[in-house]
Motif scaffolding. Structure first.
Motif, PDB file in Angstrom:
ATOM      1  N   ASP A 222      33.380  47.774  38.905  1.00 33.67           N
ATOM      2  CA  ASP A 222      33.331  49.145  39.397  1.00 33.67           C
ATOM      3  C   ASP A 222      34.645  49.818  39.011  1.00 33.67           C
ATOM      4  O   ASP A 222      35.366  49.323  38.132  1.00 33.67           O
ATOM      5  CB  ASP A 222      33.073  49.189  40.906  1.00 33.67           C
ATOM      6  N   ASP A 223      34.967  50.929  39.634  1.00 32.71           N
ATOM      7  CA  ASP A 223      36.169  51.666  39.234  1.00 32.71           C
ATOM      8  C   ASP A 223      37.457  50.900  39.508  1.00 32.71           C
ATOM      9  O   ASP A 223      38.473  51.126  38.852  1.00 32.71           O
ATOM     10  CB  ASP A 223      36.239  53.010  39.963  1.00 32.71           C
ATOM     11  N   ALA A 224      37.423  49.993  40.470  1.00 30.18           N
ATOM     12  CA  ALA A 224      38.645  49.318  40.898  1.00 30.18           C
ATOM     13  C   ALA A 224      38.734  47.860  40.469  1.00 30.18           C
ATOM     14  O   ALA A 224      39.831  47.357  40.196  1.00 30.18           O
ATOM     15  CB  ALA A 224      38.790  49.402  42.419  1.00 30.18           C
ATOM     16  N   THR A 225      37.591  47.155  40.437  1.00 27.26           N
ATOM     17  CA  THR A 225      37.623  45.711  40.204  1.00 27.26           C
ATOM     18  C   THR A 225      36.632  45.278  39.137  1.00 27.26           C
ATOM     19  O   THR A 225      35.687  45.994  38.803  1.00 27.26           O
ATOM     20  CB  THR A 225      37.308  44.930  41.497  1.00 27.26           C
ATOM     21  N   ILE A 226      36.872  44.086  38.623  1.00 31.28           N
ATOM     22  CA  ILE A 226      35.960  43.439  37.678  1.00 31.28           C
ATOM     23  C   ILE A 226      35.771  42.003  38.153  1.00 31.28           C
ATOM     24  O   ILE A 226      36.699  41.384  38.672  1.00 31.28           O
ATOM     25  CB  ILE A 226      36.506  43.502  36.235  1.00 31.28           C
ATOM     26  N   ARG A 227      34.555  41.495  38.028  1.00 31.39           N
ATOM     27  CA  ARG A 227      34.221  40.168  38.560  1.00 31.39           C
ATOM     28  C   ARG A 227      34.336  39.111  37.470  1.00 31.39           C
ATOM     29  O   ARG A 227      33.815  39.275  36.360  1.00 31.39           O
ATOM     30  CB  ARG A 227      32.820  40.183  39.150  1.00 31.39           C
ATOM     31  N   VAL A 228      35.003  38.010  37.820  1.00 35.21           N
ATOM     32  CA  VAL A 228      35.094  36.852  36.942  1.00 35.21           C
ATOM     33  C   VAL A 228      34.649  35.622  37.738  1.00 35.21           C
ATOM     34  O   VAL A 228      34.547  35.661  38.959  1.00 35.21           O
ATOM     35  CB  VAL A 228      36.526  36.661  36.396  1.00 35.21           C
ATOM     36  N   TYR A 229      34.388  34.544  37.006  1.00 37.15           N
ATOM     37  CA  TYR A 229      33.881  33.322  37.636  1.00 37.15           C
ATOM     38  C   TYR A 229      34.760  32.130  37.290  1.00 37.15           C
ATOM     39  O   TYR A 229      35.332  32.047  36.201  1.00 37.15           O
ATOM     40  CB  TYR A 229      32.444  33.040  37.176  1.00 37.15           C
ATOM     41  N   GLN A 230      34.844  31.212  38.253  1.00 37.86           N
ATOM     42  CA  GLN A 230      35.483  29.922  38.042  1.00 37.86           C
ATOM     43  C   GLN A 230      34.721  28.868  38.835  1.00 37.86           C
ATOM     44  O   GLN A 230      34.030  29.195  39.806  1.00 37.86           O
ATOM     45  CB  GLN A 230      36.948  29.947  38.500  1.00 37.86           C
ATOM     46  N   ALA A 231      34.866  27.615  38.425  1.00 33.90           N
ATOM     47  CA  ALA A 231      34.222  26.509  39.128  1.00 33.90           C
ATOM     48  C   ALA A 231      35.283  25.511  39.572  1.00 33.90           C
ATOM     49  O   ALA A 231      36.206  25.196  38.811  1.00 33.90           O
ATOM     50  CB  ALA A 231      33.203  25.834  38.227  1.00 33.90           C
ATOM     51  N   PHE A 232      35.137  25.012  40.796  1.00 31.43           N
ATOM     52  CA  PHE A 232      36.144  24.124  41.383  1.00 31.43           C
ATOM     53  C   PHE A 232      35.481  23.017  42.189  1.00 31.43           C
ATOM     54  O   PHE A 232      34.274  23.043  42.439  1.00 31.43           O
ATOM     55  CB  PHE A 232      37.078  24.915  42.310  1.00 31.43           C
TER      56      PHE A 232
END
Length: 202
Positions: A25-35
């Motif tokens: 969105d205007d403020a954030t971007i989603r990323v992924y990680q696995a743990f």
């Protein structure tokens, strides 16, 4: 390859060969990680990454949900990747990472010594890998993976991270539908990733 050049290199699927696609969105971007469970549980409780997460190692973030599923085997690959986390980070942090990055592969325009100096002075690595289908087969276009090291790691943990969500149940639901050959239903559950045009050359 710069973002403008990437957009011009179309594939048979009609998508650019290299393109950042993400939920944002205007403020954030989603990323992924696995743990593993220990790191995931601690991060979810604190709302940011804390011990046993290591600040001294390079950590790779991926905007593509399907590529994360490929890497982690839907959360079933091994115990160290059994928990899939979605991390919403500040877009200005994401842009900083791109602006302070180099390819994970040597630049043919540089001598080995120049490349070594350039790599050592750059905290972020960029890698482009084949995007994946629902059955996790390689597609004809690429997704970006971003390796954060050095000063990028505390920035990621202390400044950029806004929200962490456990999406392992979603991964398992989609995987179950794929296993049952209910691909349309599986596709309907996927996060909607839109092309993201960075402010800097990638």
């Amino acid at each position: 390859m710069g973002a403008g050049h990437a957009a011009a290199a179309q594939t048979a699927s009609g998508l650019p060969y290299r393109q950042i696609r993400a939920v944002y969105d205007d403020a954030t971007i989603r990323v992924y990680q696995a743990f593993n469970d220990q790191i995931a549980d601690a991060a979810l409780a604190a709302g940011r990454f804390v011990a046993p997460f290591s600040r001294s190692r390079m950590t790779w973030i991926k905007p593509s949900f399907r590529w994360m599923m490929y890497r982690a085997g839907w959360g079933y690959k091994d115990d160290n990747q059994r928990r899939i986390l979605a991390i919403d980070i500040r877009r200005d942090g994401f842009e900083w990472a791109l602006a302070n990055s180099c390819s994970s592969h040597p630049d043919p325009a540089m001598t080995p010594q120049q490349w070594q100096r350039h790599r050592d002075a750059t905290p972020v690595r960029i890698q482009w890998d084949p995007e994946r289908s629902l059955r996790l087969g390689p597609l004809d276009h690429r997704s970006i993976q971003i390796g954060l090291g050095g000063e990028a790691v505390p920035r990621y943990i202390d400044e950029w991270t806004q929200r962490i969500e456990d999406v392992t149940p979603l991964a398992h639901r989609v995987h179950g539908l794929v296993q049952a050959d209910r691909l349309e239903e599986a596709a309907a559950l996927l996060p909607i990733e839109r092309p993201y045009l960075p402010q800097t050359e990638v």
